[in-house]
Write a protein that holds these residues in place. Structure first.
Motif, PDB file in Angstrom:
ATOM      1  N   ALA A 100      92.734 -71.400  25.522  1.00  0.00           N
ATOM      2  CA  ALA A 100      92.016 -72.680  25.462  1.00  0.00           C
ATOM      3  C   ALA A 100      90.513 -72.472  25.687  1.00  0.00           C
ATOM      4  O   ALA A 100      89.685 -73.052  24.976  1.00  0.00           O
ATOM      5  N   ALA A 101      90.176 -71.637  26.676  1.00  0.00           N
ATOM      6  CA  ALA A 101      88.759 -71.414  26.983  1.00  0.00           C
ATOM      7  C   ALA A 101      88.051 -70.762  25.797  1.00  0.00           C
ATOM      8  O   ALA A 101      86.957 -71.174  25.394  1.00  0.00           O
ATOM      9  N   ARG A 102      88.690 -69.749  25.223  1.00  0.00           N
ATOM     10  CA  ARG A 102      88.061 -69.071  24.080  1.00  0.00           C
ATOM     11  C   ARG A 102      87.934 -70.021  22.884  1.00  0.00           C
ATOM     12  O   ARG A 102      86.940 -70.017  22.171  1.00  0.00           O
ATOM     13  N   LEU A 103      88.975 -70.839  22.688  1.00  0.00           N
ATOM     14  CA  LEU A 103      88.935 -71.772  21.559  1.00  0.00           C
ATOM     15  C   LEU A 103      87.789 -72.766  21.730  1.00  0.00           C
ATOM     16  O   LEU A 103      87.041 -73.044  20.782  1.00  0.00           O
ATOM     17  N   ALA A 104      87.651 -73.292  22.954  1.00  0.00           N
ATOM     18  CA  ALA A 104      86.600 -74.287  23.196  1.00  0.00           C
ATOM     19  C   ALA A 104      85.221 -73.703  22.895  1.00  0.00           C
ATOM     20  O   ALA A 104      84.371 -74.358  22.291  1.00  0.00           O
ATOM     21  N   VAL A 105      85.009 -72.436  23.283  1.00  0.00           N
ATOM     22  CA  VAL A 105      83.720 -71.787  22.994  1.00  0.00           C
ATOM     23  C   VAL A 105      83.545 -71.647  21.484  1.00  0.00           C
ATOM     24  O   VAL A 105      82.498 -71.973  20.926  1.00  0.00           O
ATOM     25  N   ARG A 106      84.615 -71.192  20.817  1.00  0.00           N
ATOM     26  CA  ARG A 106      84.536 -70.994  19.357  1.00  0.00           C
ATOM     27  C   ARG A 106      84.153 -72.260  18.600  1.00  0.00           C
ATOM     28  O   ARG A 106      83.357 -72.235  17.677  1.00  0.00           O
ATOM     29  N   ILE A 107      84.806 -73.377  19.013  1.00  0.00           N
ATOM     30  CA  ILE A 107      84.595 -74.590  18.215  1.00  0.00           C
ATOM     31  C   ILE A 107      83.516 -75.494  18.841  1.00  0.00           C
ATOM     32  O   ILE A 107      83.307 -76.609  18.379  1.00  0.00           O
ATOM     33  N   GLY A 108      82.869 -74.981  19.896  1.00  0.00           N
ATOM     34  CA  GLY A 108      81.753 -75.720  20.512  1.00  0.00           C
ATOM     35  C   GLY A 108      82.195 -77.021  21.157  1.00  0.00           C
ATOM     36  O   GLY A 108      81.503 -78.035  21.073  1.00  0.00           O
ATOM     37  N   SER A 109      83.376 -76.973  21.814  1.00  0.00           N
ATOM     38  CA  SER A 109      83.929 -78.202  22.399  1.00  0.00           C
ATOM     39  C   SER A 109      83.963 -78.141  23.910  1.00  0.00           C
ATOM     40  O   SER A 109      83.966 -77.064  24.500  1.00  0.00           O
ATOM     41  N   GLY A 110      84.093 -79.302  24.520  1.00  0.00           N
ATOM     42  CA  GLY A 110      84.350 -79.369  25.954  1.00  0.00           C
ATOM     43  C   GLY A 110      85.817 -79.081  26.223  1.00  0.00           C
ATOM     44  O   GLY A 110      86.672 -79.229  25.338  1.00  0.00           O
ATOM     45  N   ILE A 111      86.080 -78.648  27.461  1.00  0.00           N
ATOM     46  CA  ILE A 111      87.462 -78.315  27.833  1.00  0.00           C
ATOM     47  C   ILE A 111      87.796 -78.950  29.178  1.00  0.00           C
ATOM     48  O   ILE A 111      86.929 -79.069  30.051  1.00  0.00           O
TER      49      ILE A 111
END
Ligand code: FAD
Length: 318
Positions: A100-111
């Protein structure tokens, strides 16, 4: 209705319970679309469909085989780009949080991590979290990008809701980083036959009051009579009576079962931090003034060496 991506935690097609809980919560905020990866991904579709997944996006490739997270992030990113979901839900396991953390960074989203509840709002999904060693409950919403939310196991009762569960292939192009790590050896831990601590519906824990590694047998016997996992306080772990992998608390695992039974545990804030969100808490302690009694639903003031075996025998007769 907006679609909500649910990352599927499965072992060779057998879906783990936290994913079914995510599907239940996902239905509150949109239409669940499951993402199942790796060996057995397509075999998950029947179960996921029974629990509300309208679509099941699957992908299998050698890259998924070794429990590495980056290939899974590549796949989830592809799913986000294909679906434009209202949110991405991932189980709050060690692997899930990294994905989840890596995905949020990739897509420029909050987590938001370790949510224990989800609700819909006009501005997007609102997550409930238990924070500061479970002293406060907060509600938060992601204000940037597609919300990525990890949800703690046992946060919702699984509800069946038949849906199409239509299998669709997800096209994934793996990033260079996906092949940057290799698993060189794997050692399987001996199975106790008990449920995984963080996913168990019932946890029976022992603390310093258990007074020795050999005495944990009575905690295990109670756990086995209930089909429960065994937990331990840090005092018991530091004394070498039980493995660190079973420690509950701030520096151990965080559990949120339907029933938590604490035996010979005083209820220090650091222990509470890992179990305070349990639905029903029972404590057995010979000290009526022990702080654990401040948060229990049922308390037994007594010697655990008398109370726990009696409880085990009584449960076995039912
Ligand atoms: P104690 O506090 O010694 O309590 C033992 C209890 O057993 C007492 O209440 C006593 O009345 C009872 N008892 C004794 N004999 C019997 C009997 N025969 N029958 C019934 N009751 C009996 N702790 C954790 O658990 N998890 C963590 O993750 C964690 N992280 C920490 C992180 C930090 C940074 C720090 C500083 C501490 C952390 N701790 C953690 C430690 C925590 O502060 C406590 O020291 C610990 O939880 C105490 O464990 P306990 O309740 O088993 O022992």
């Amino acid at each position: 209705m907006a679609e909500v991506l649910v990352y599927v935690d499965h072992v060779d097609g057998a879906v783990r319970k936290p994913t079914l809980e995510l599907l239940t919560l996902a239905r509150r905020i949109g239409e669940p679309v499951a993402v199942a990866l790796g060996n057995g991904a397509e075999a998950t579709a029947a179960t996921l469909g029974e629990h509300g997944a309208v679509r099941v996006l699957t992908a299998d490739a050698p890259e998924f085989a070794d429990y590495l997270v980056v290939p899974k992030v590549d796949a989830l990113q592809a799913a986000v780009e294909a679906v434009s979901p209202a949110a991405v839900l991932v189980p709050s396991s060690a692997e899930g949080k990294e994905i989840a953390a890596r995905l949020a960074v990739r897509i420029g989203s909050g987590i938001i991590t370790d949510a224990v509840d989800l609700e819909a709002s006009d501005e997007g999904p609102v997550a409930t979290q238990s924070v500061f060693a479970a002293s406060f409950t907060t509600k938060s919403r992601v204000s940037k990008g597609t919300p990525v939310i990890t949800v703690k196991p046992n946060s919702a009762a699984v509800e069946a809701a038949p849906a199409a569960g239509a299998v669709e292939q997800l096209a994934v192009s793996f990033s260079e980083k996906a092949t940057g790590t290799k698993v060189t050896a794997r050692t399987a831990r001996e199975s106790t036959g008990r449920p995984e601590l963080t996913e168990a519906a019932i946890v029976v824990s022992g603390g310093r009051g258990v007074n020795g590694a050999e005495n944990f047998a009575i905690i295990e016997a109670l756990a086995d009579s209930l089909g429960a996992a065994v937990g331990a306080s840090r005092a018991a772990v530091d004394a070498g009576w039980y493995p660190h992998s079973n420690q509950v608390g701030q520096t151990g695992k965080s559990v949120s079962p339907q029933l938590y039974i604490a035996s010979g545990i005083s209820g220090a804030i650091q222990h509470r931090a890992g179990m305070q969100t349990s639905k029903t808490i029972v404590a057995i302690n010979k000290d009526a003034e022990a702080p654990i009694f401040d948060l229990v639903d049922y308390g037994v003031v007594g010697d655990l060496f008398e109370v726990v075996p009696q409880l085990t025998e009584e449960i076995k007769t039912r």
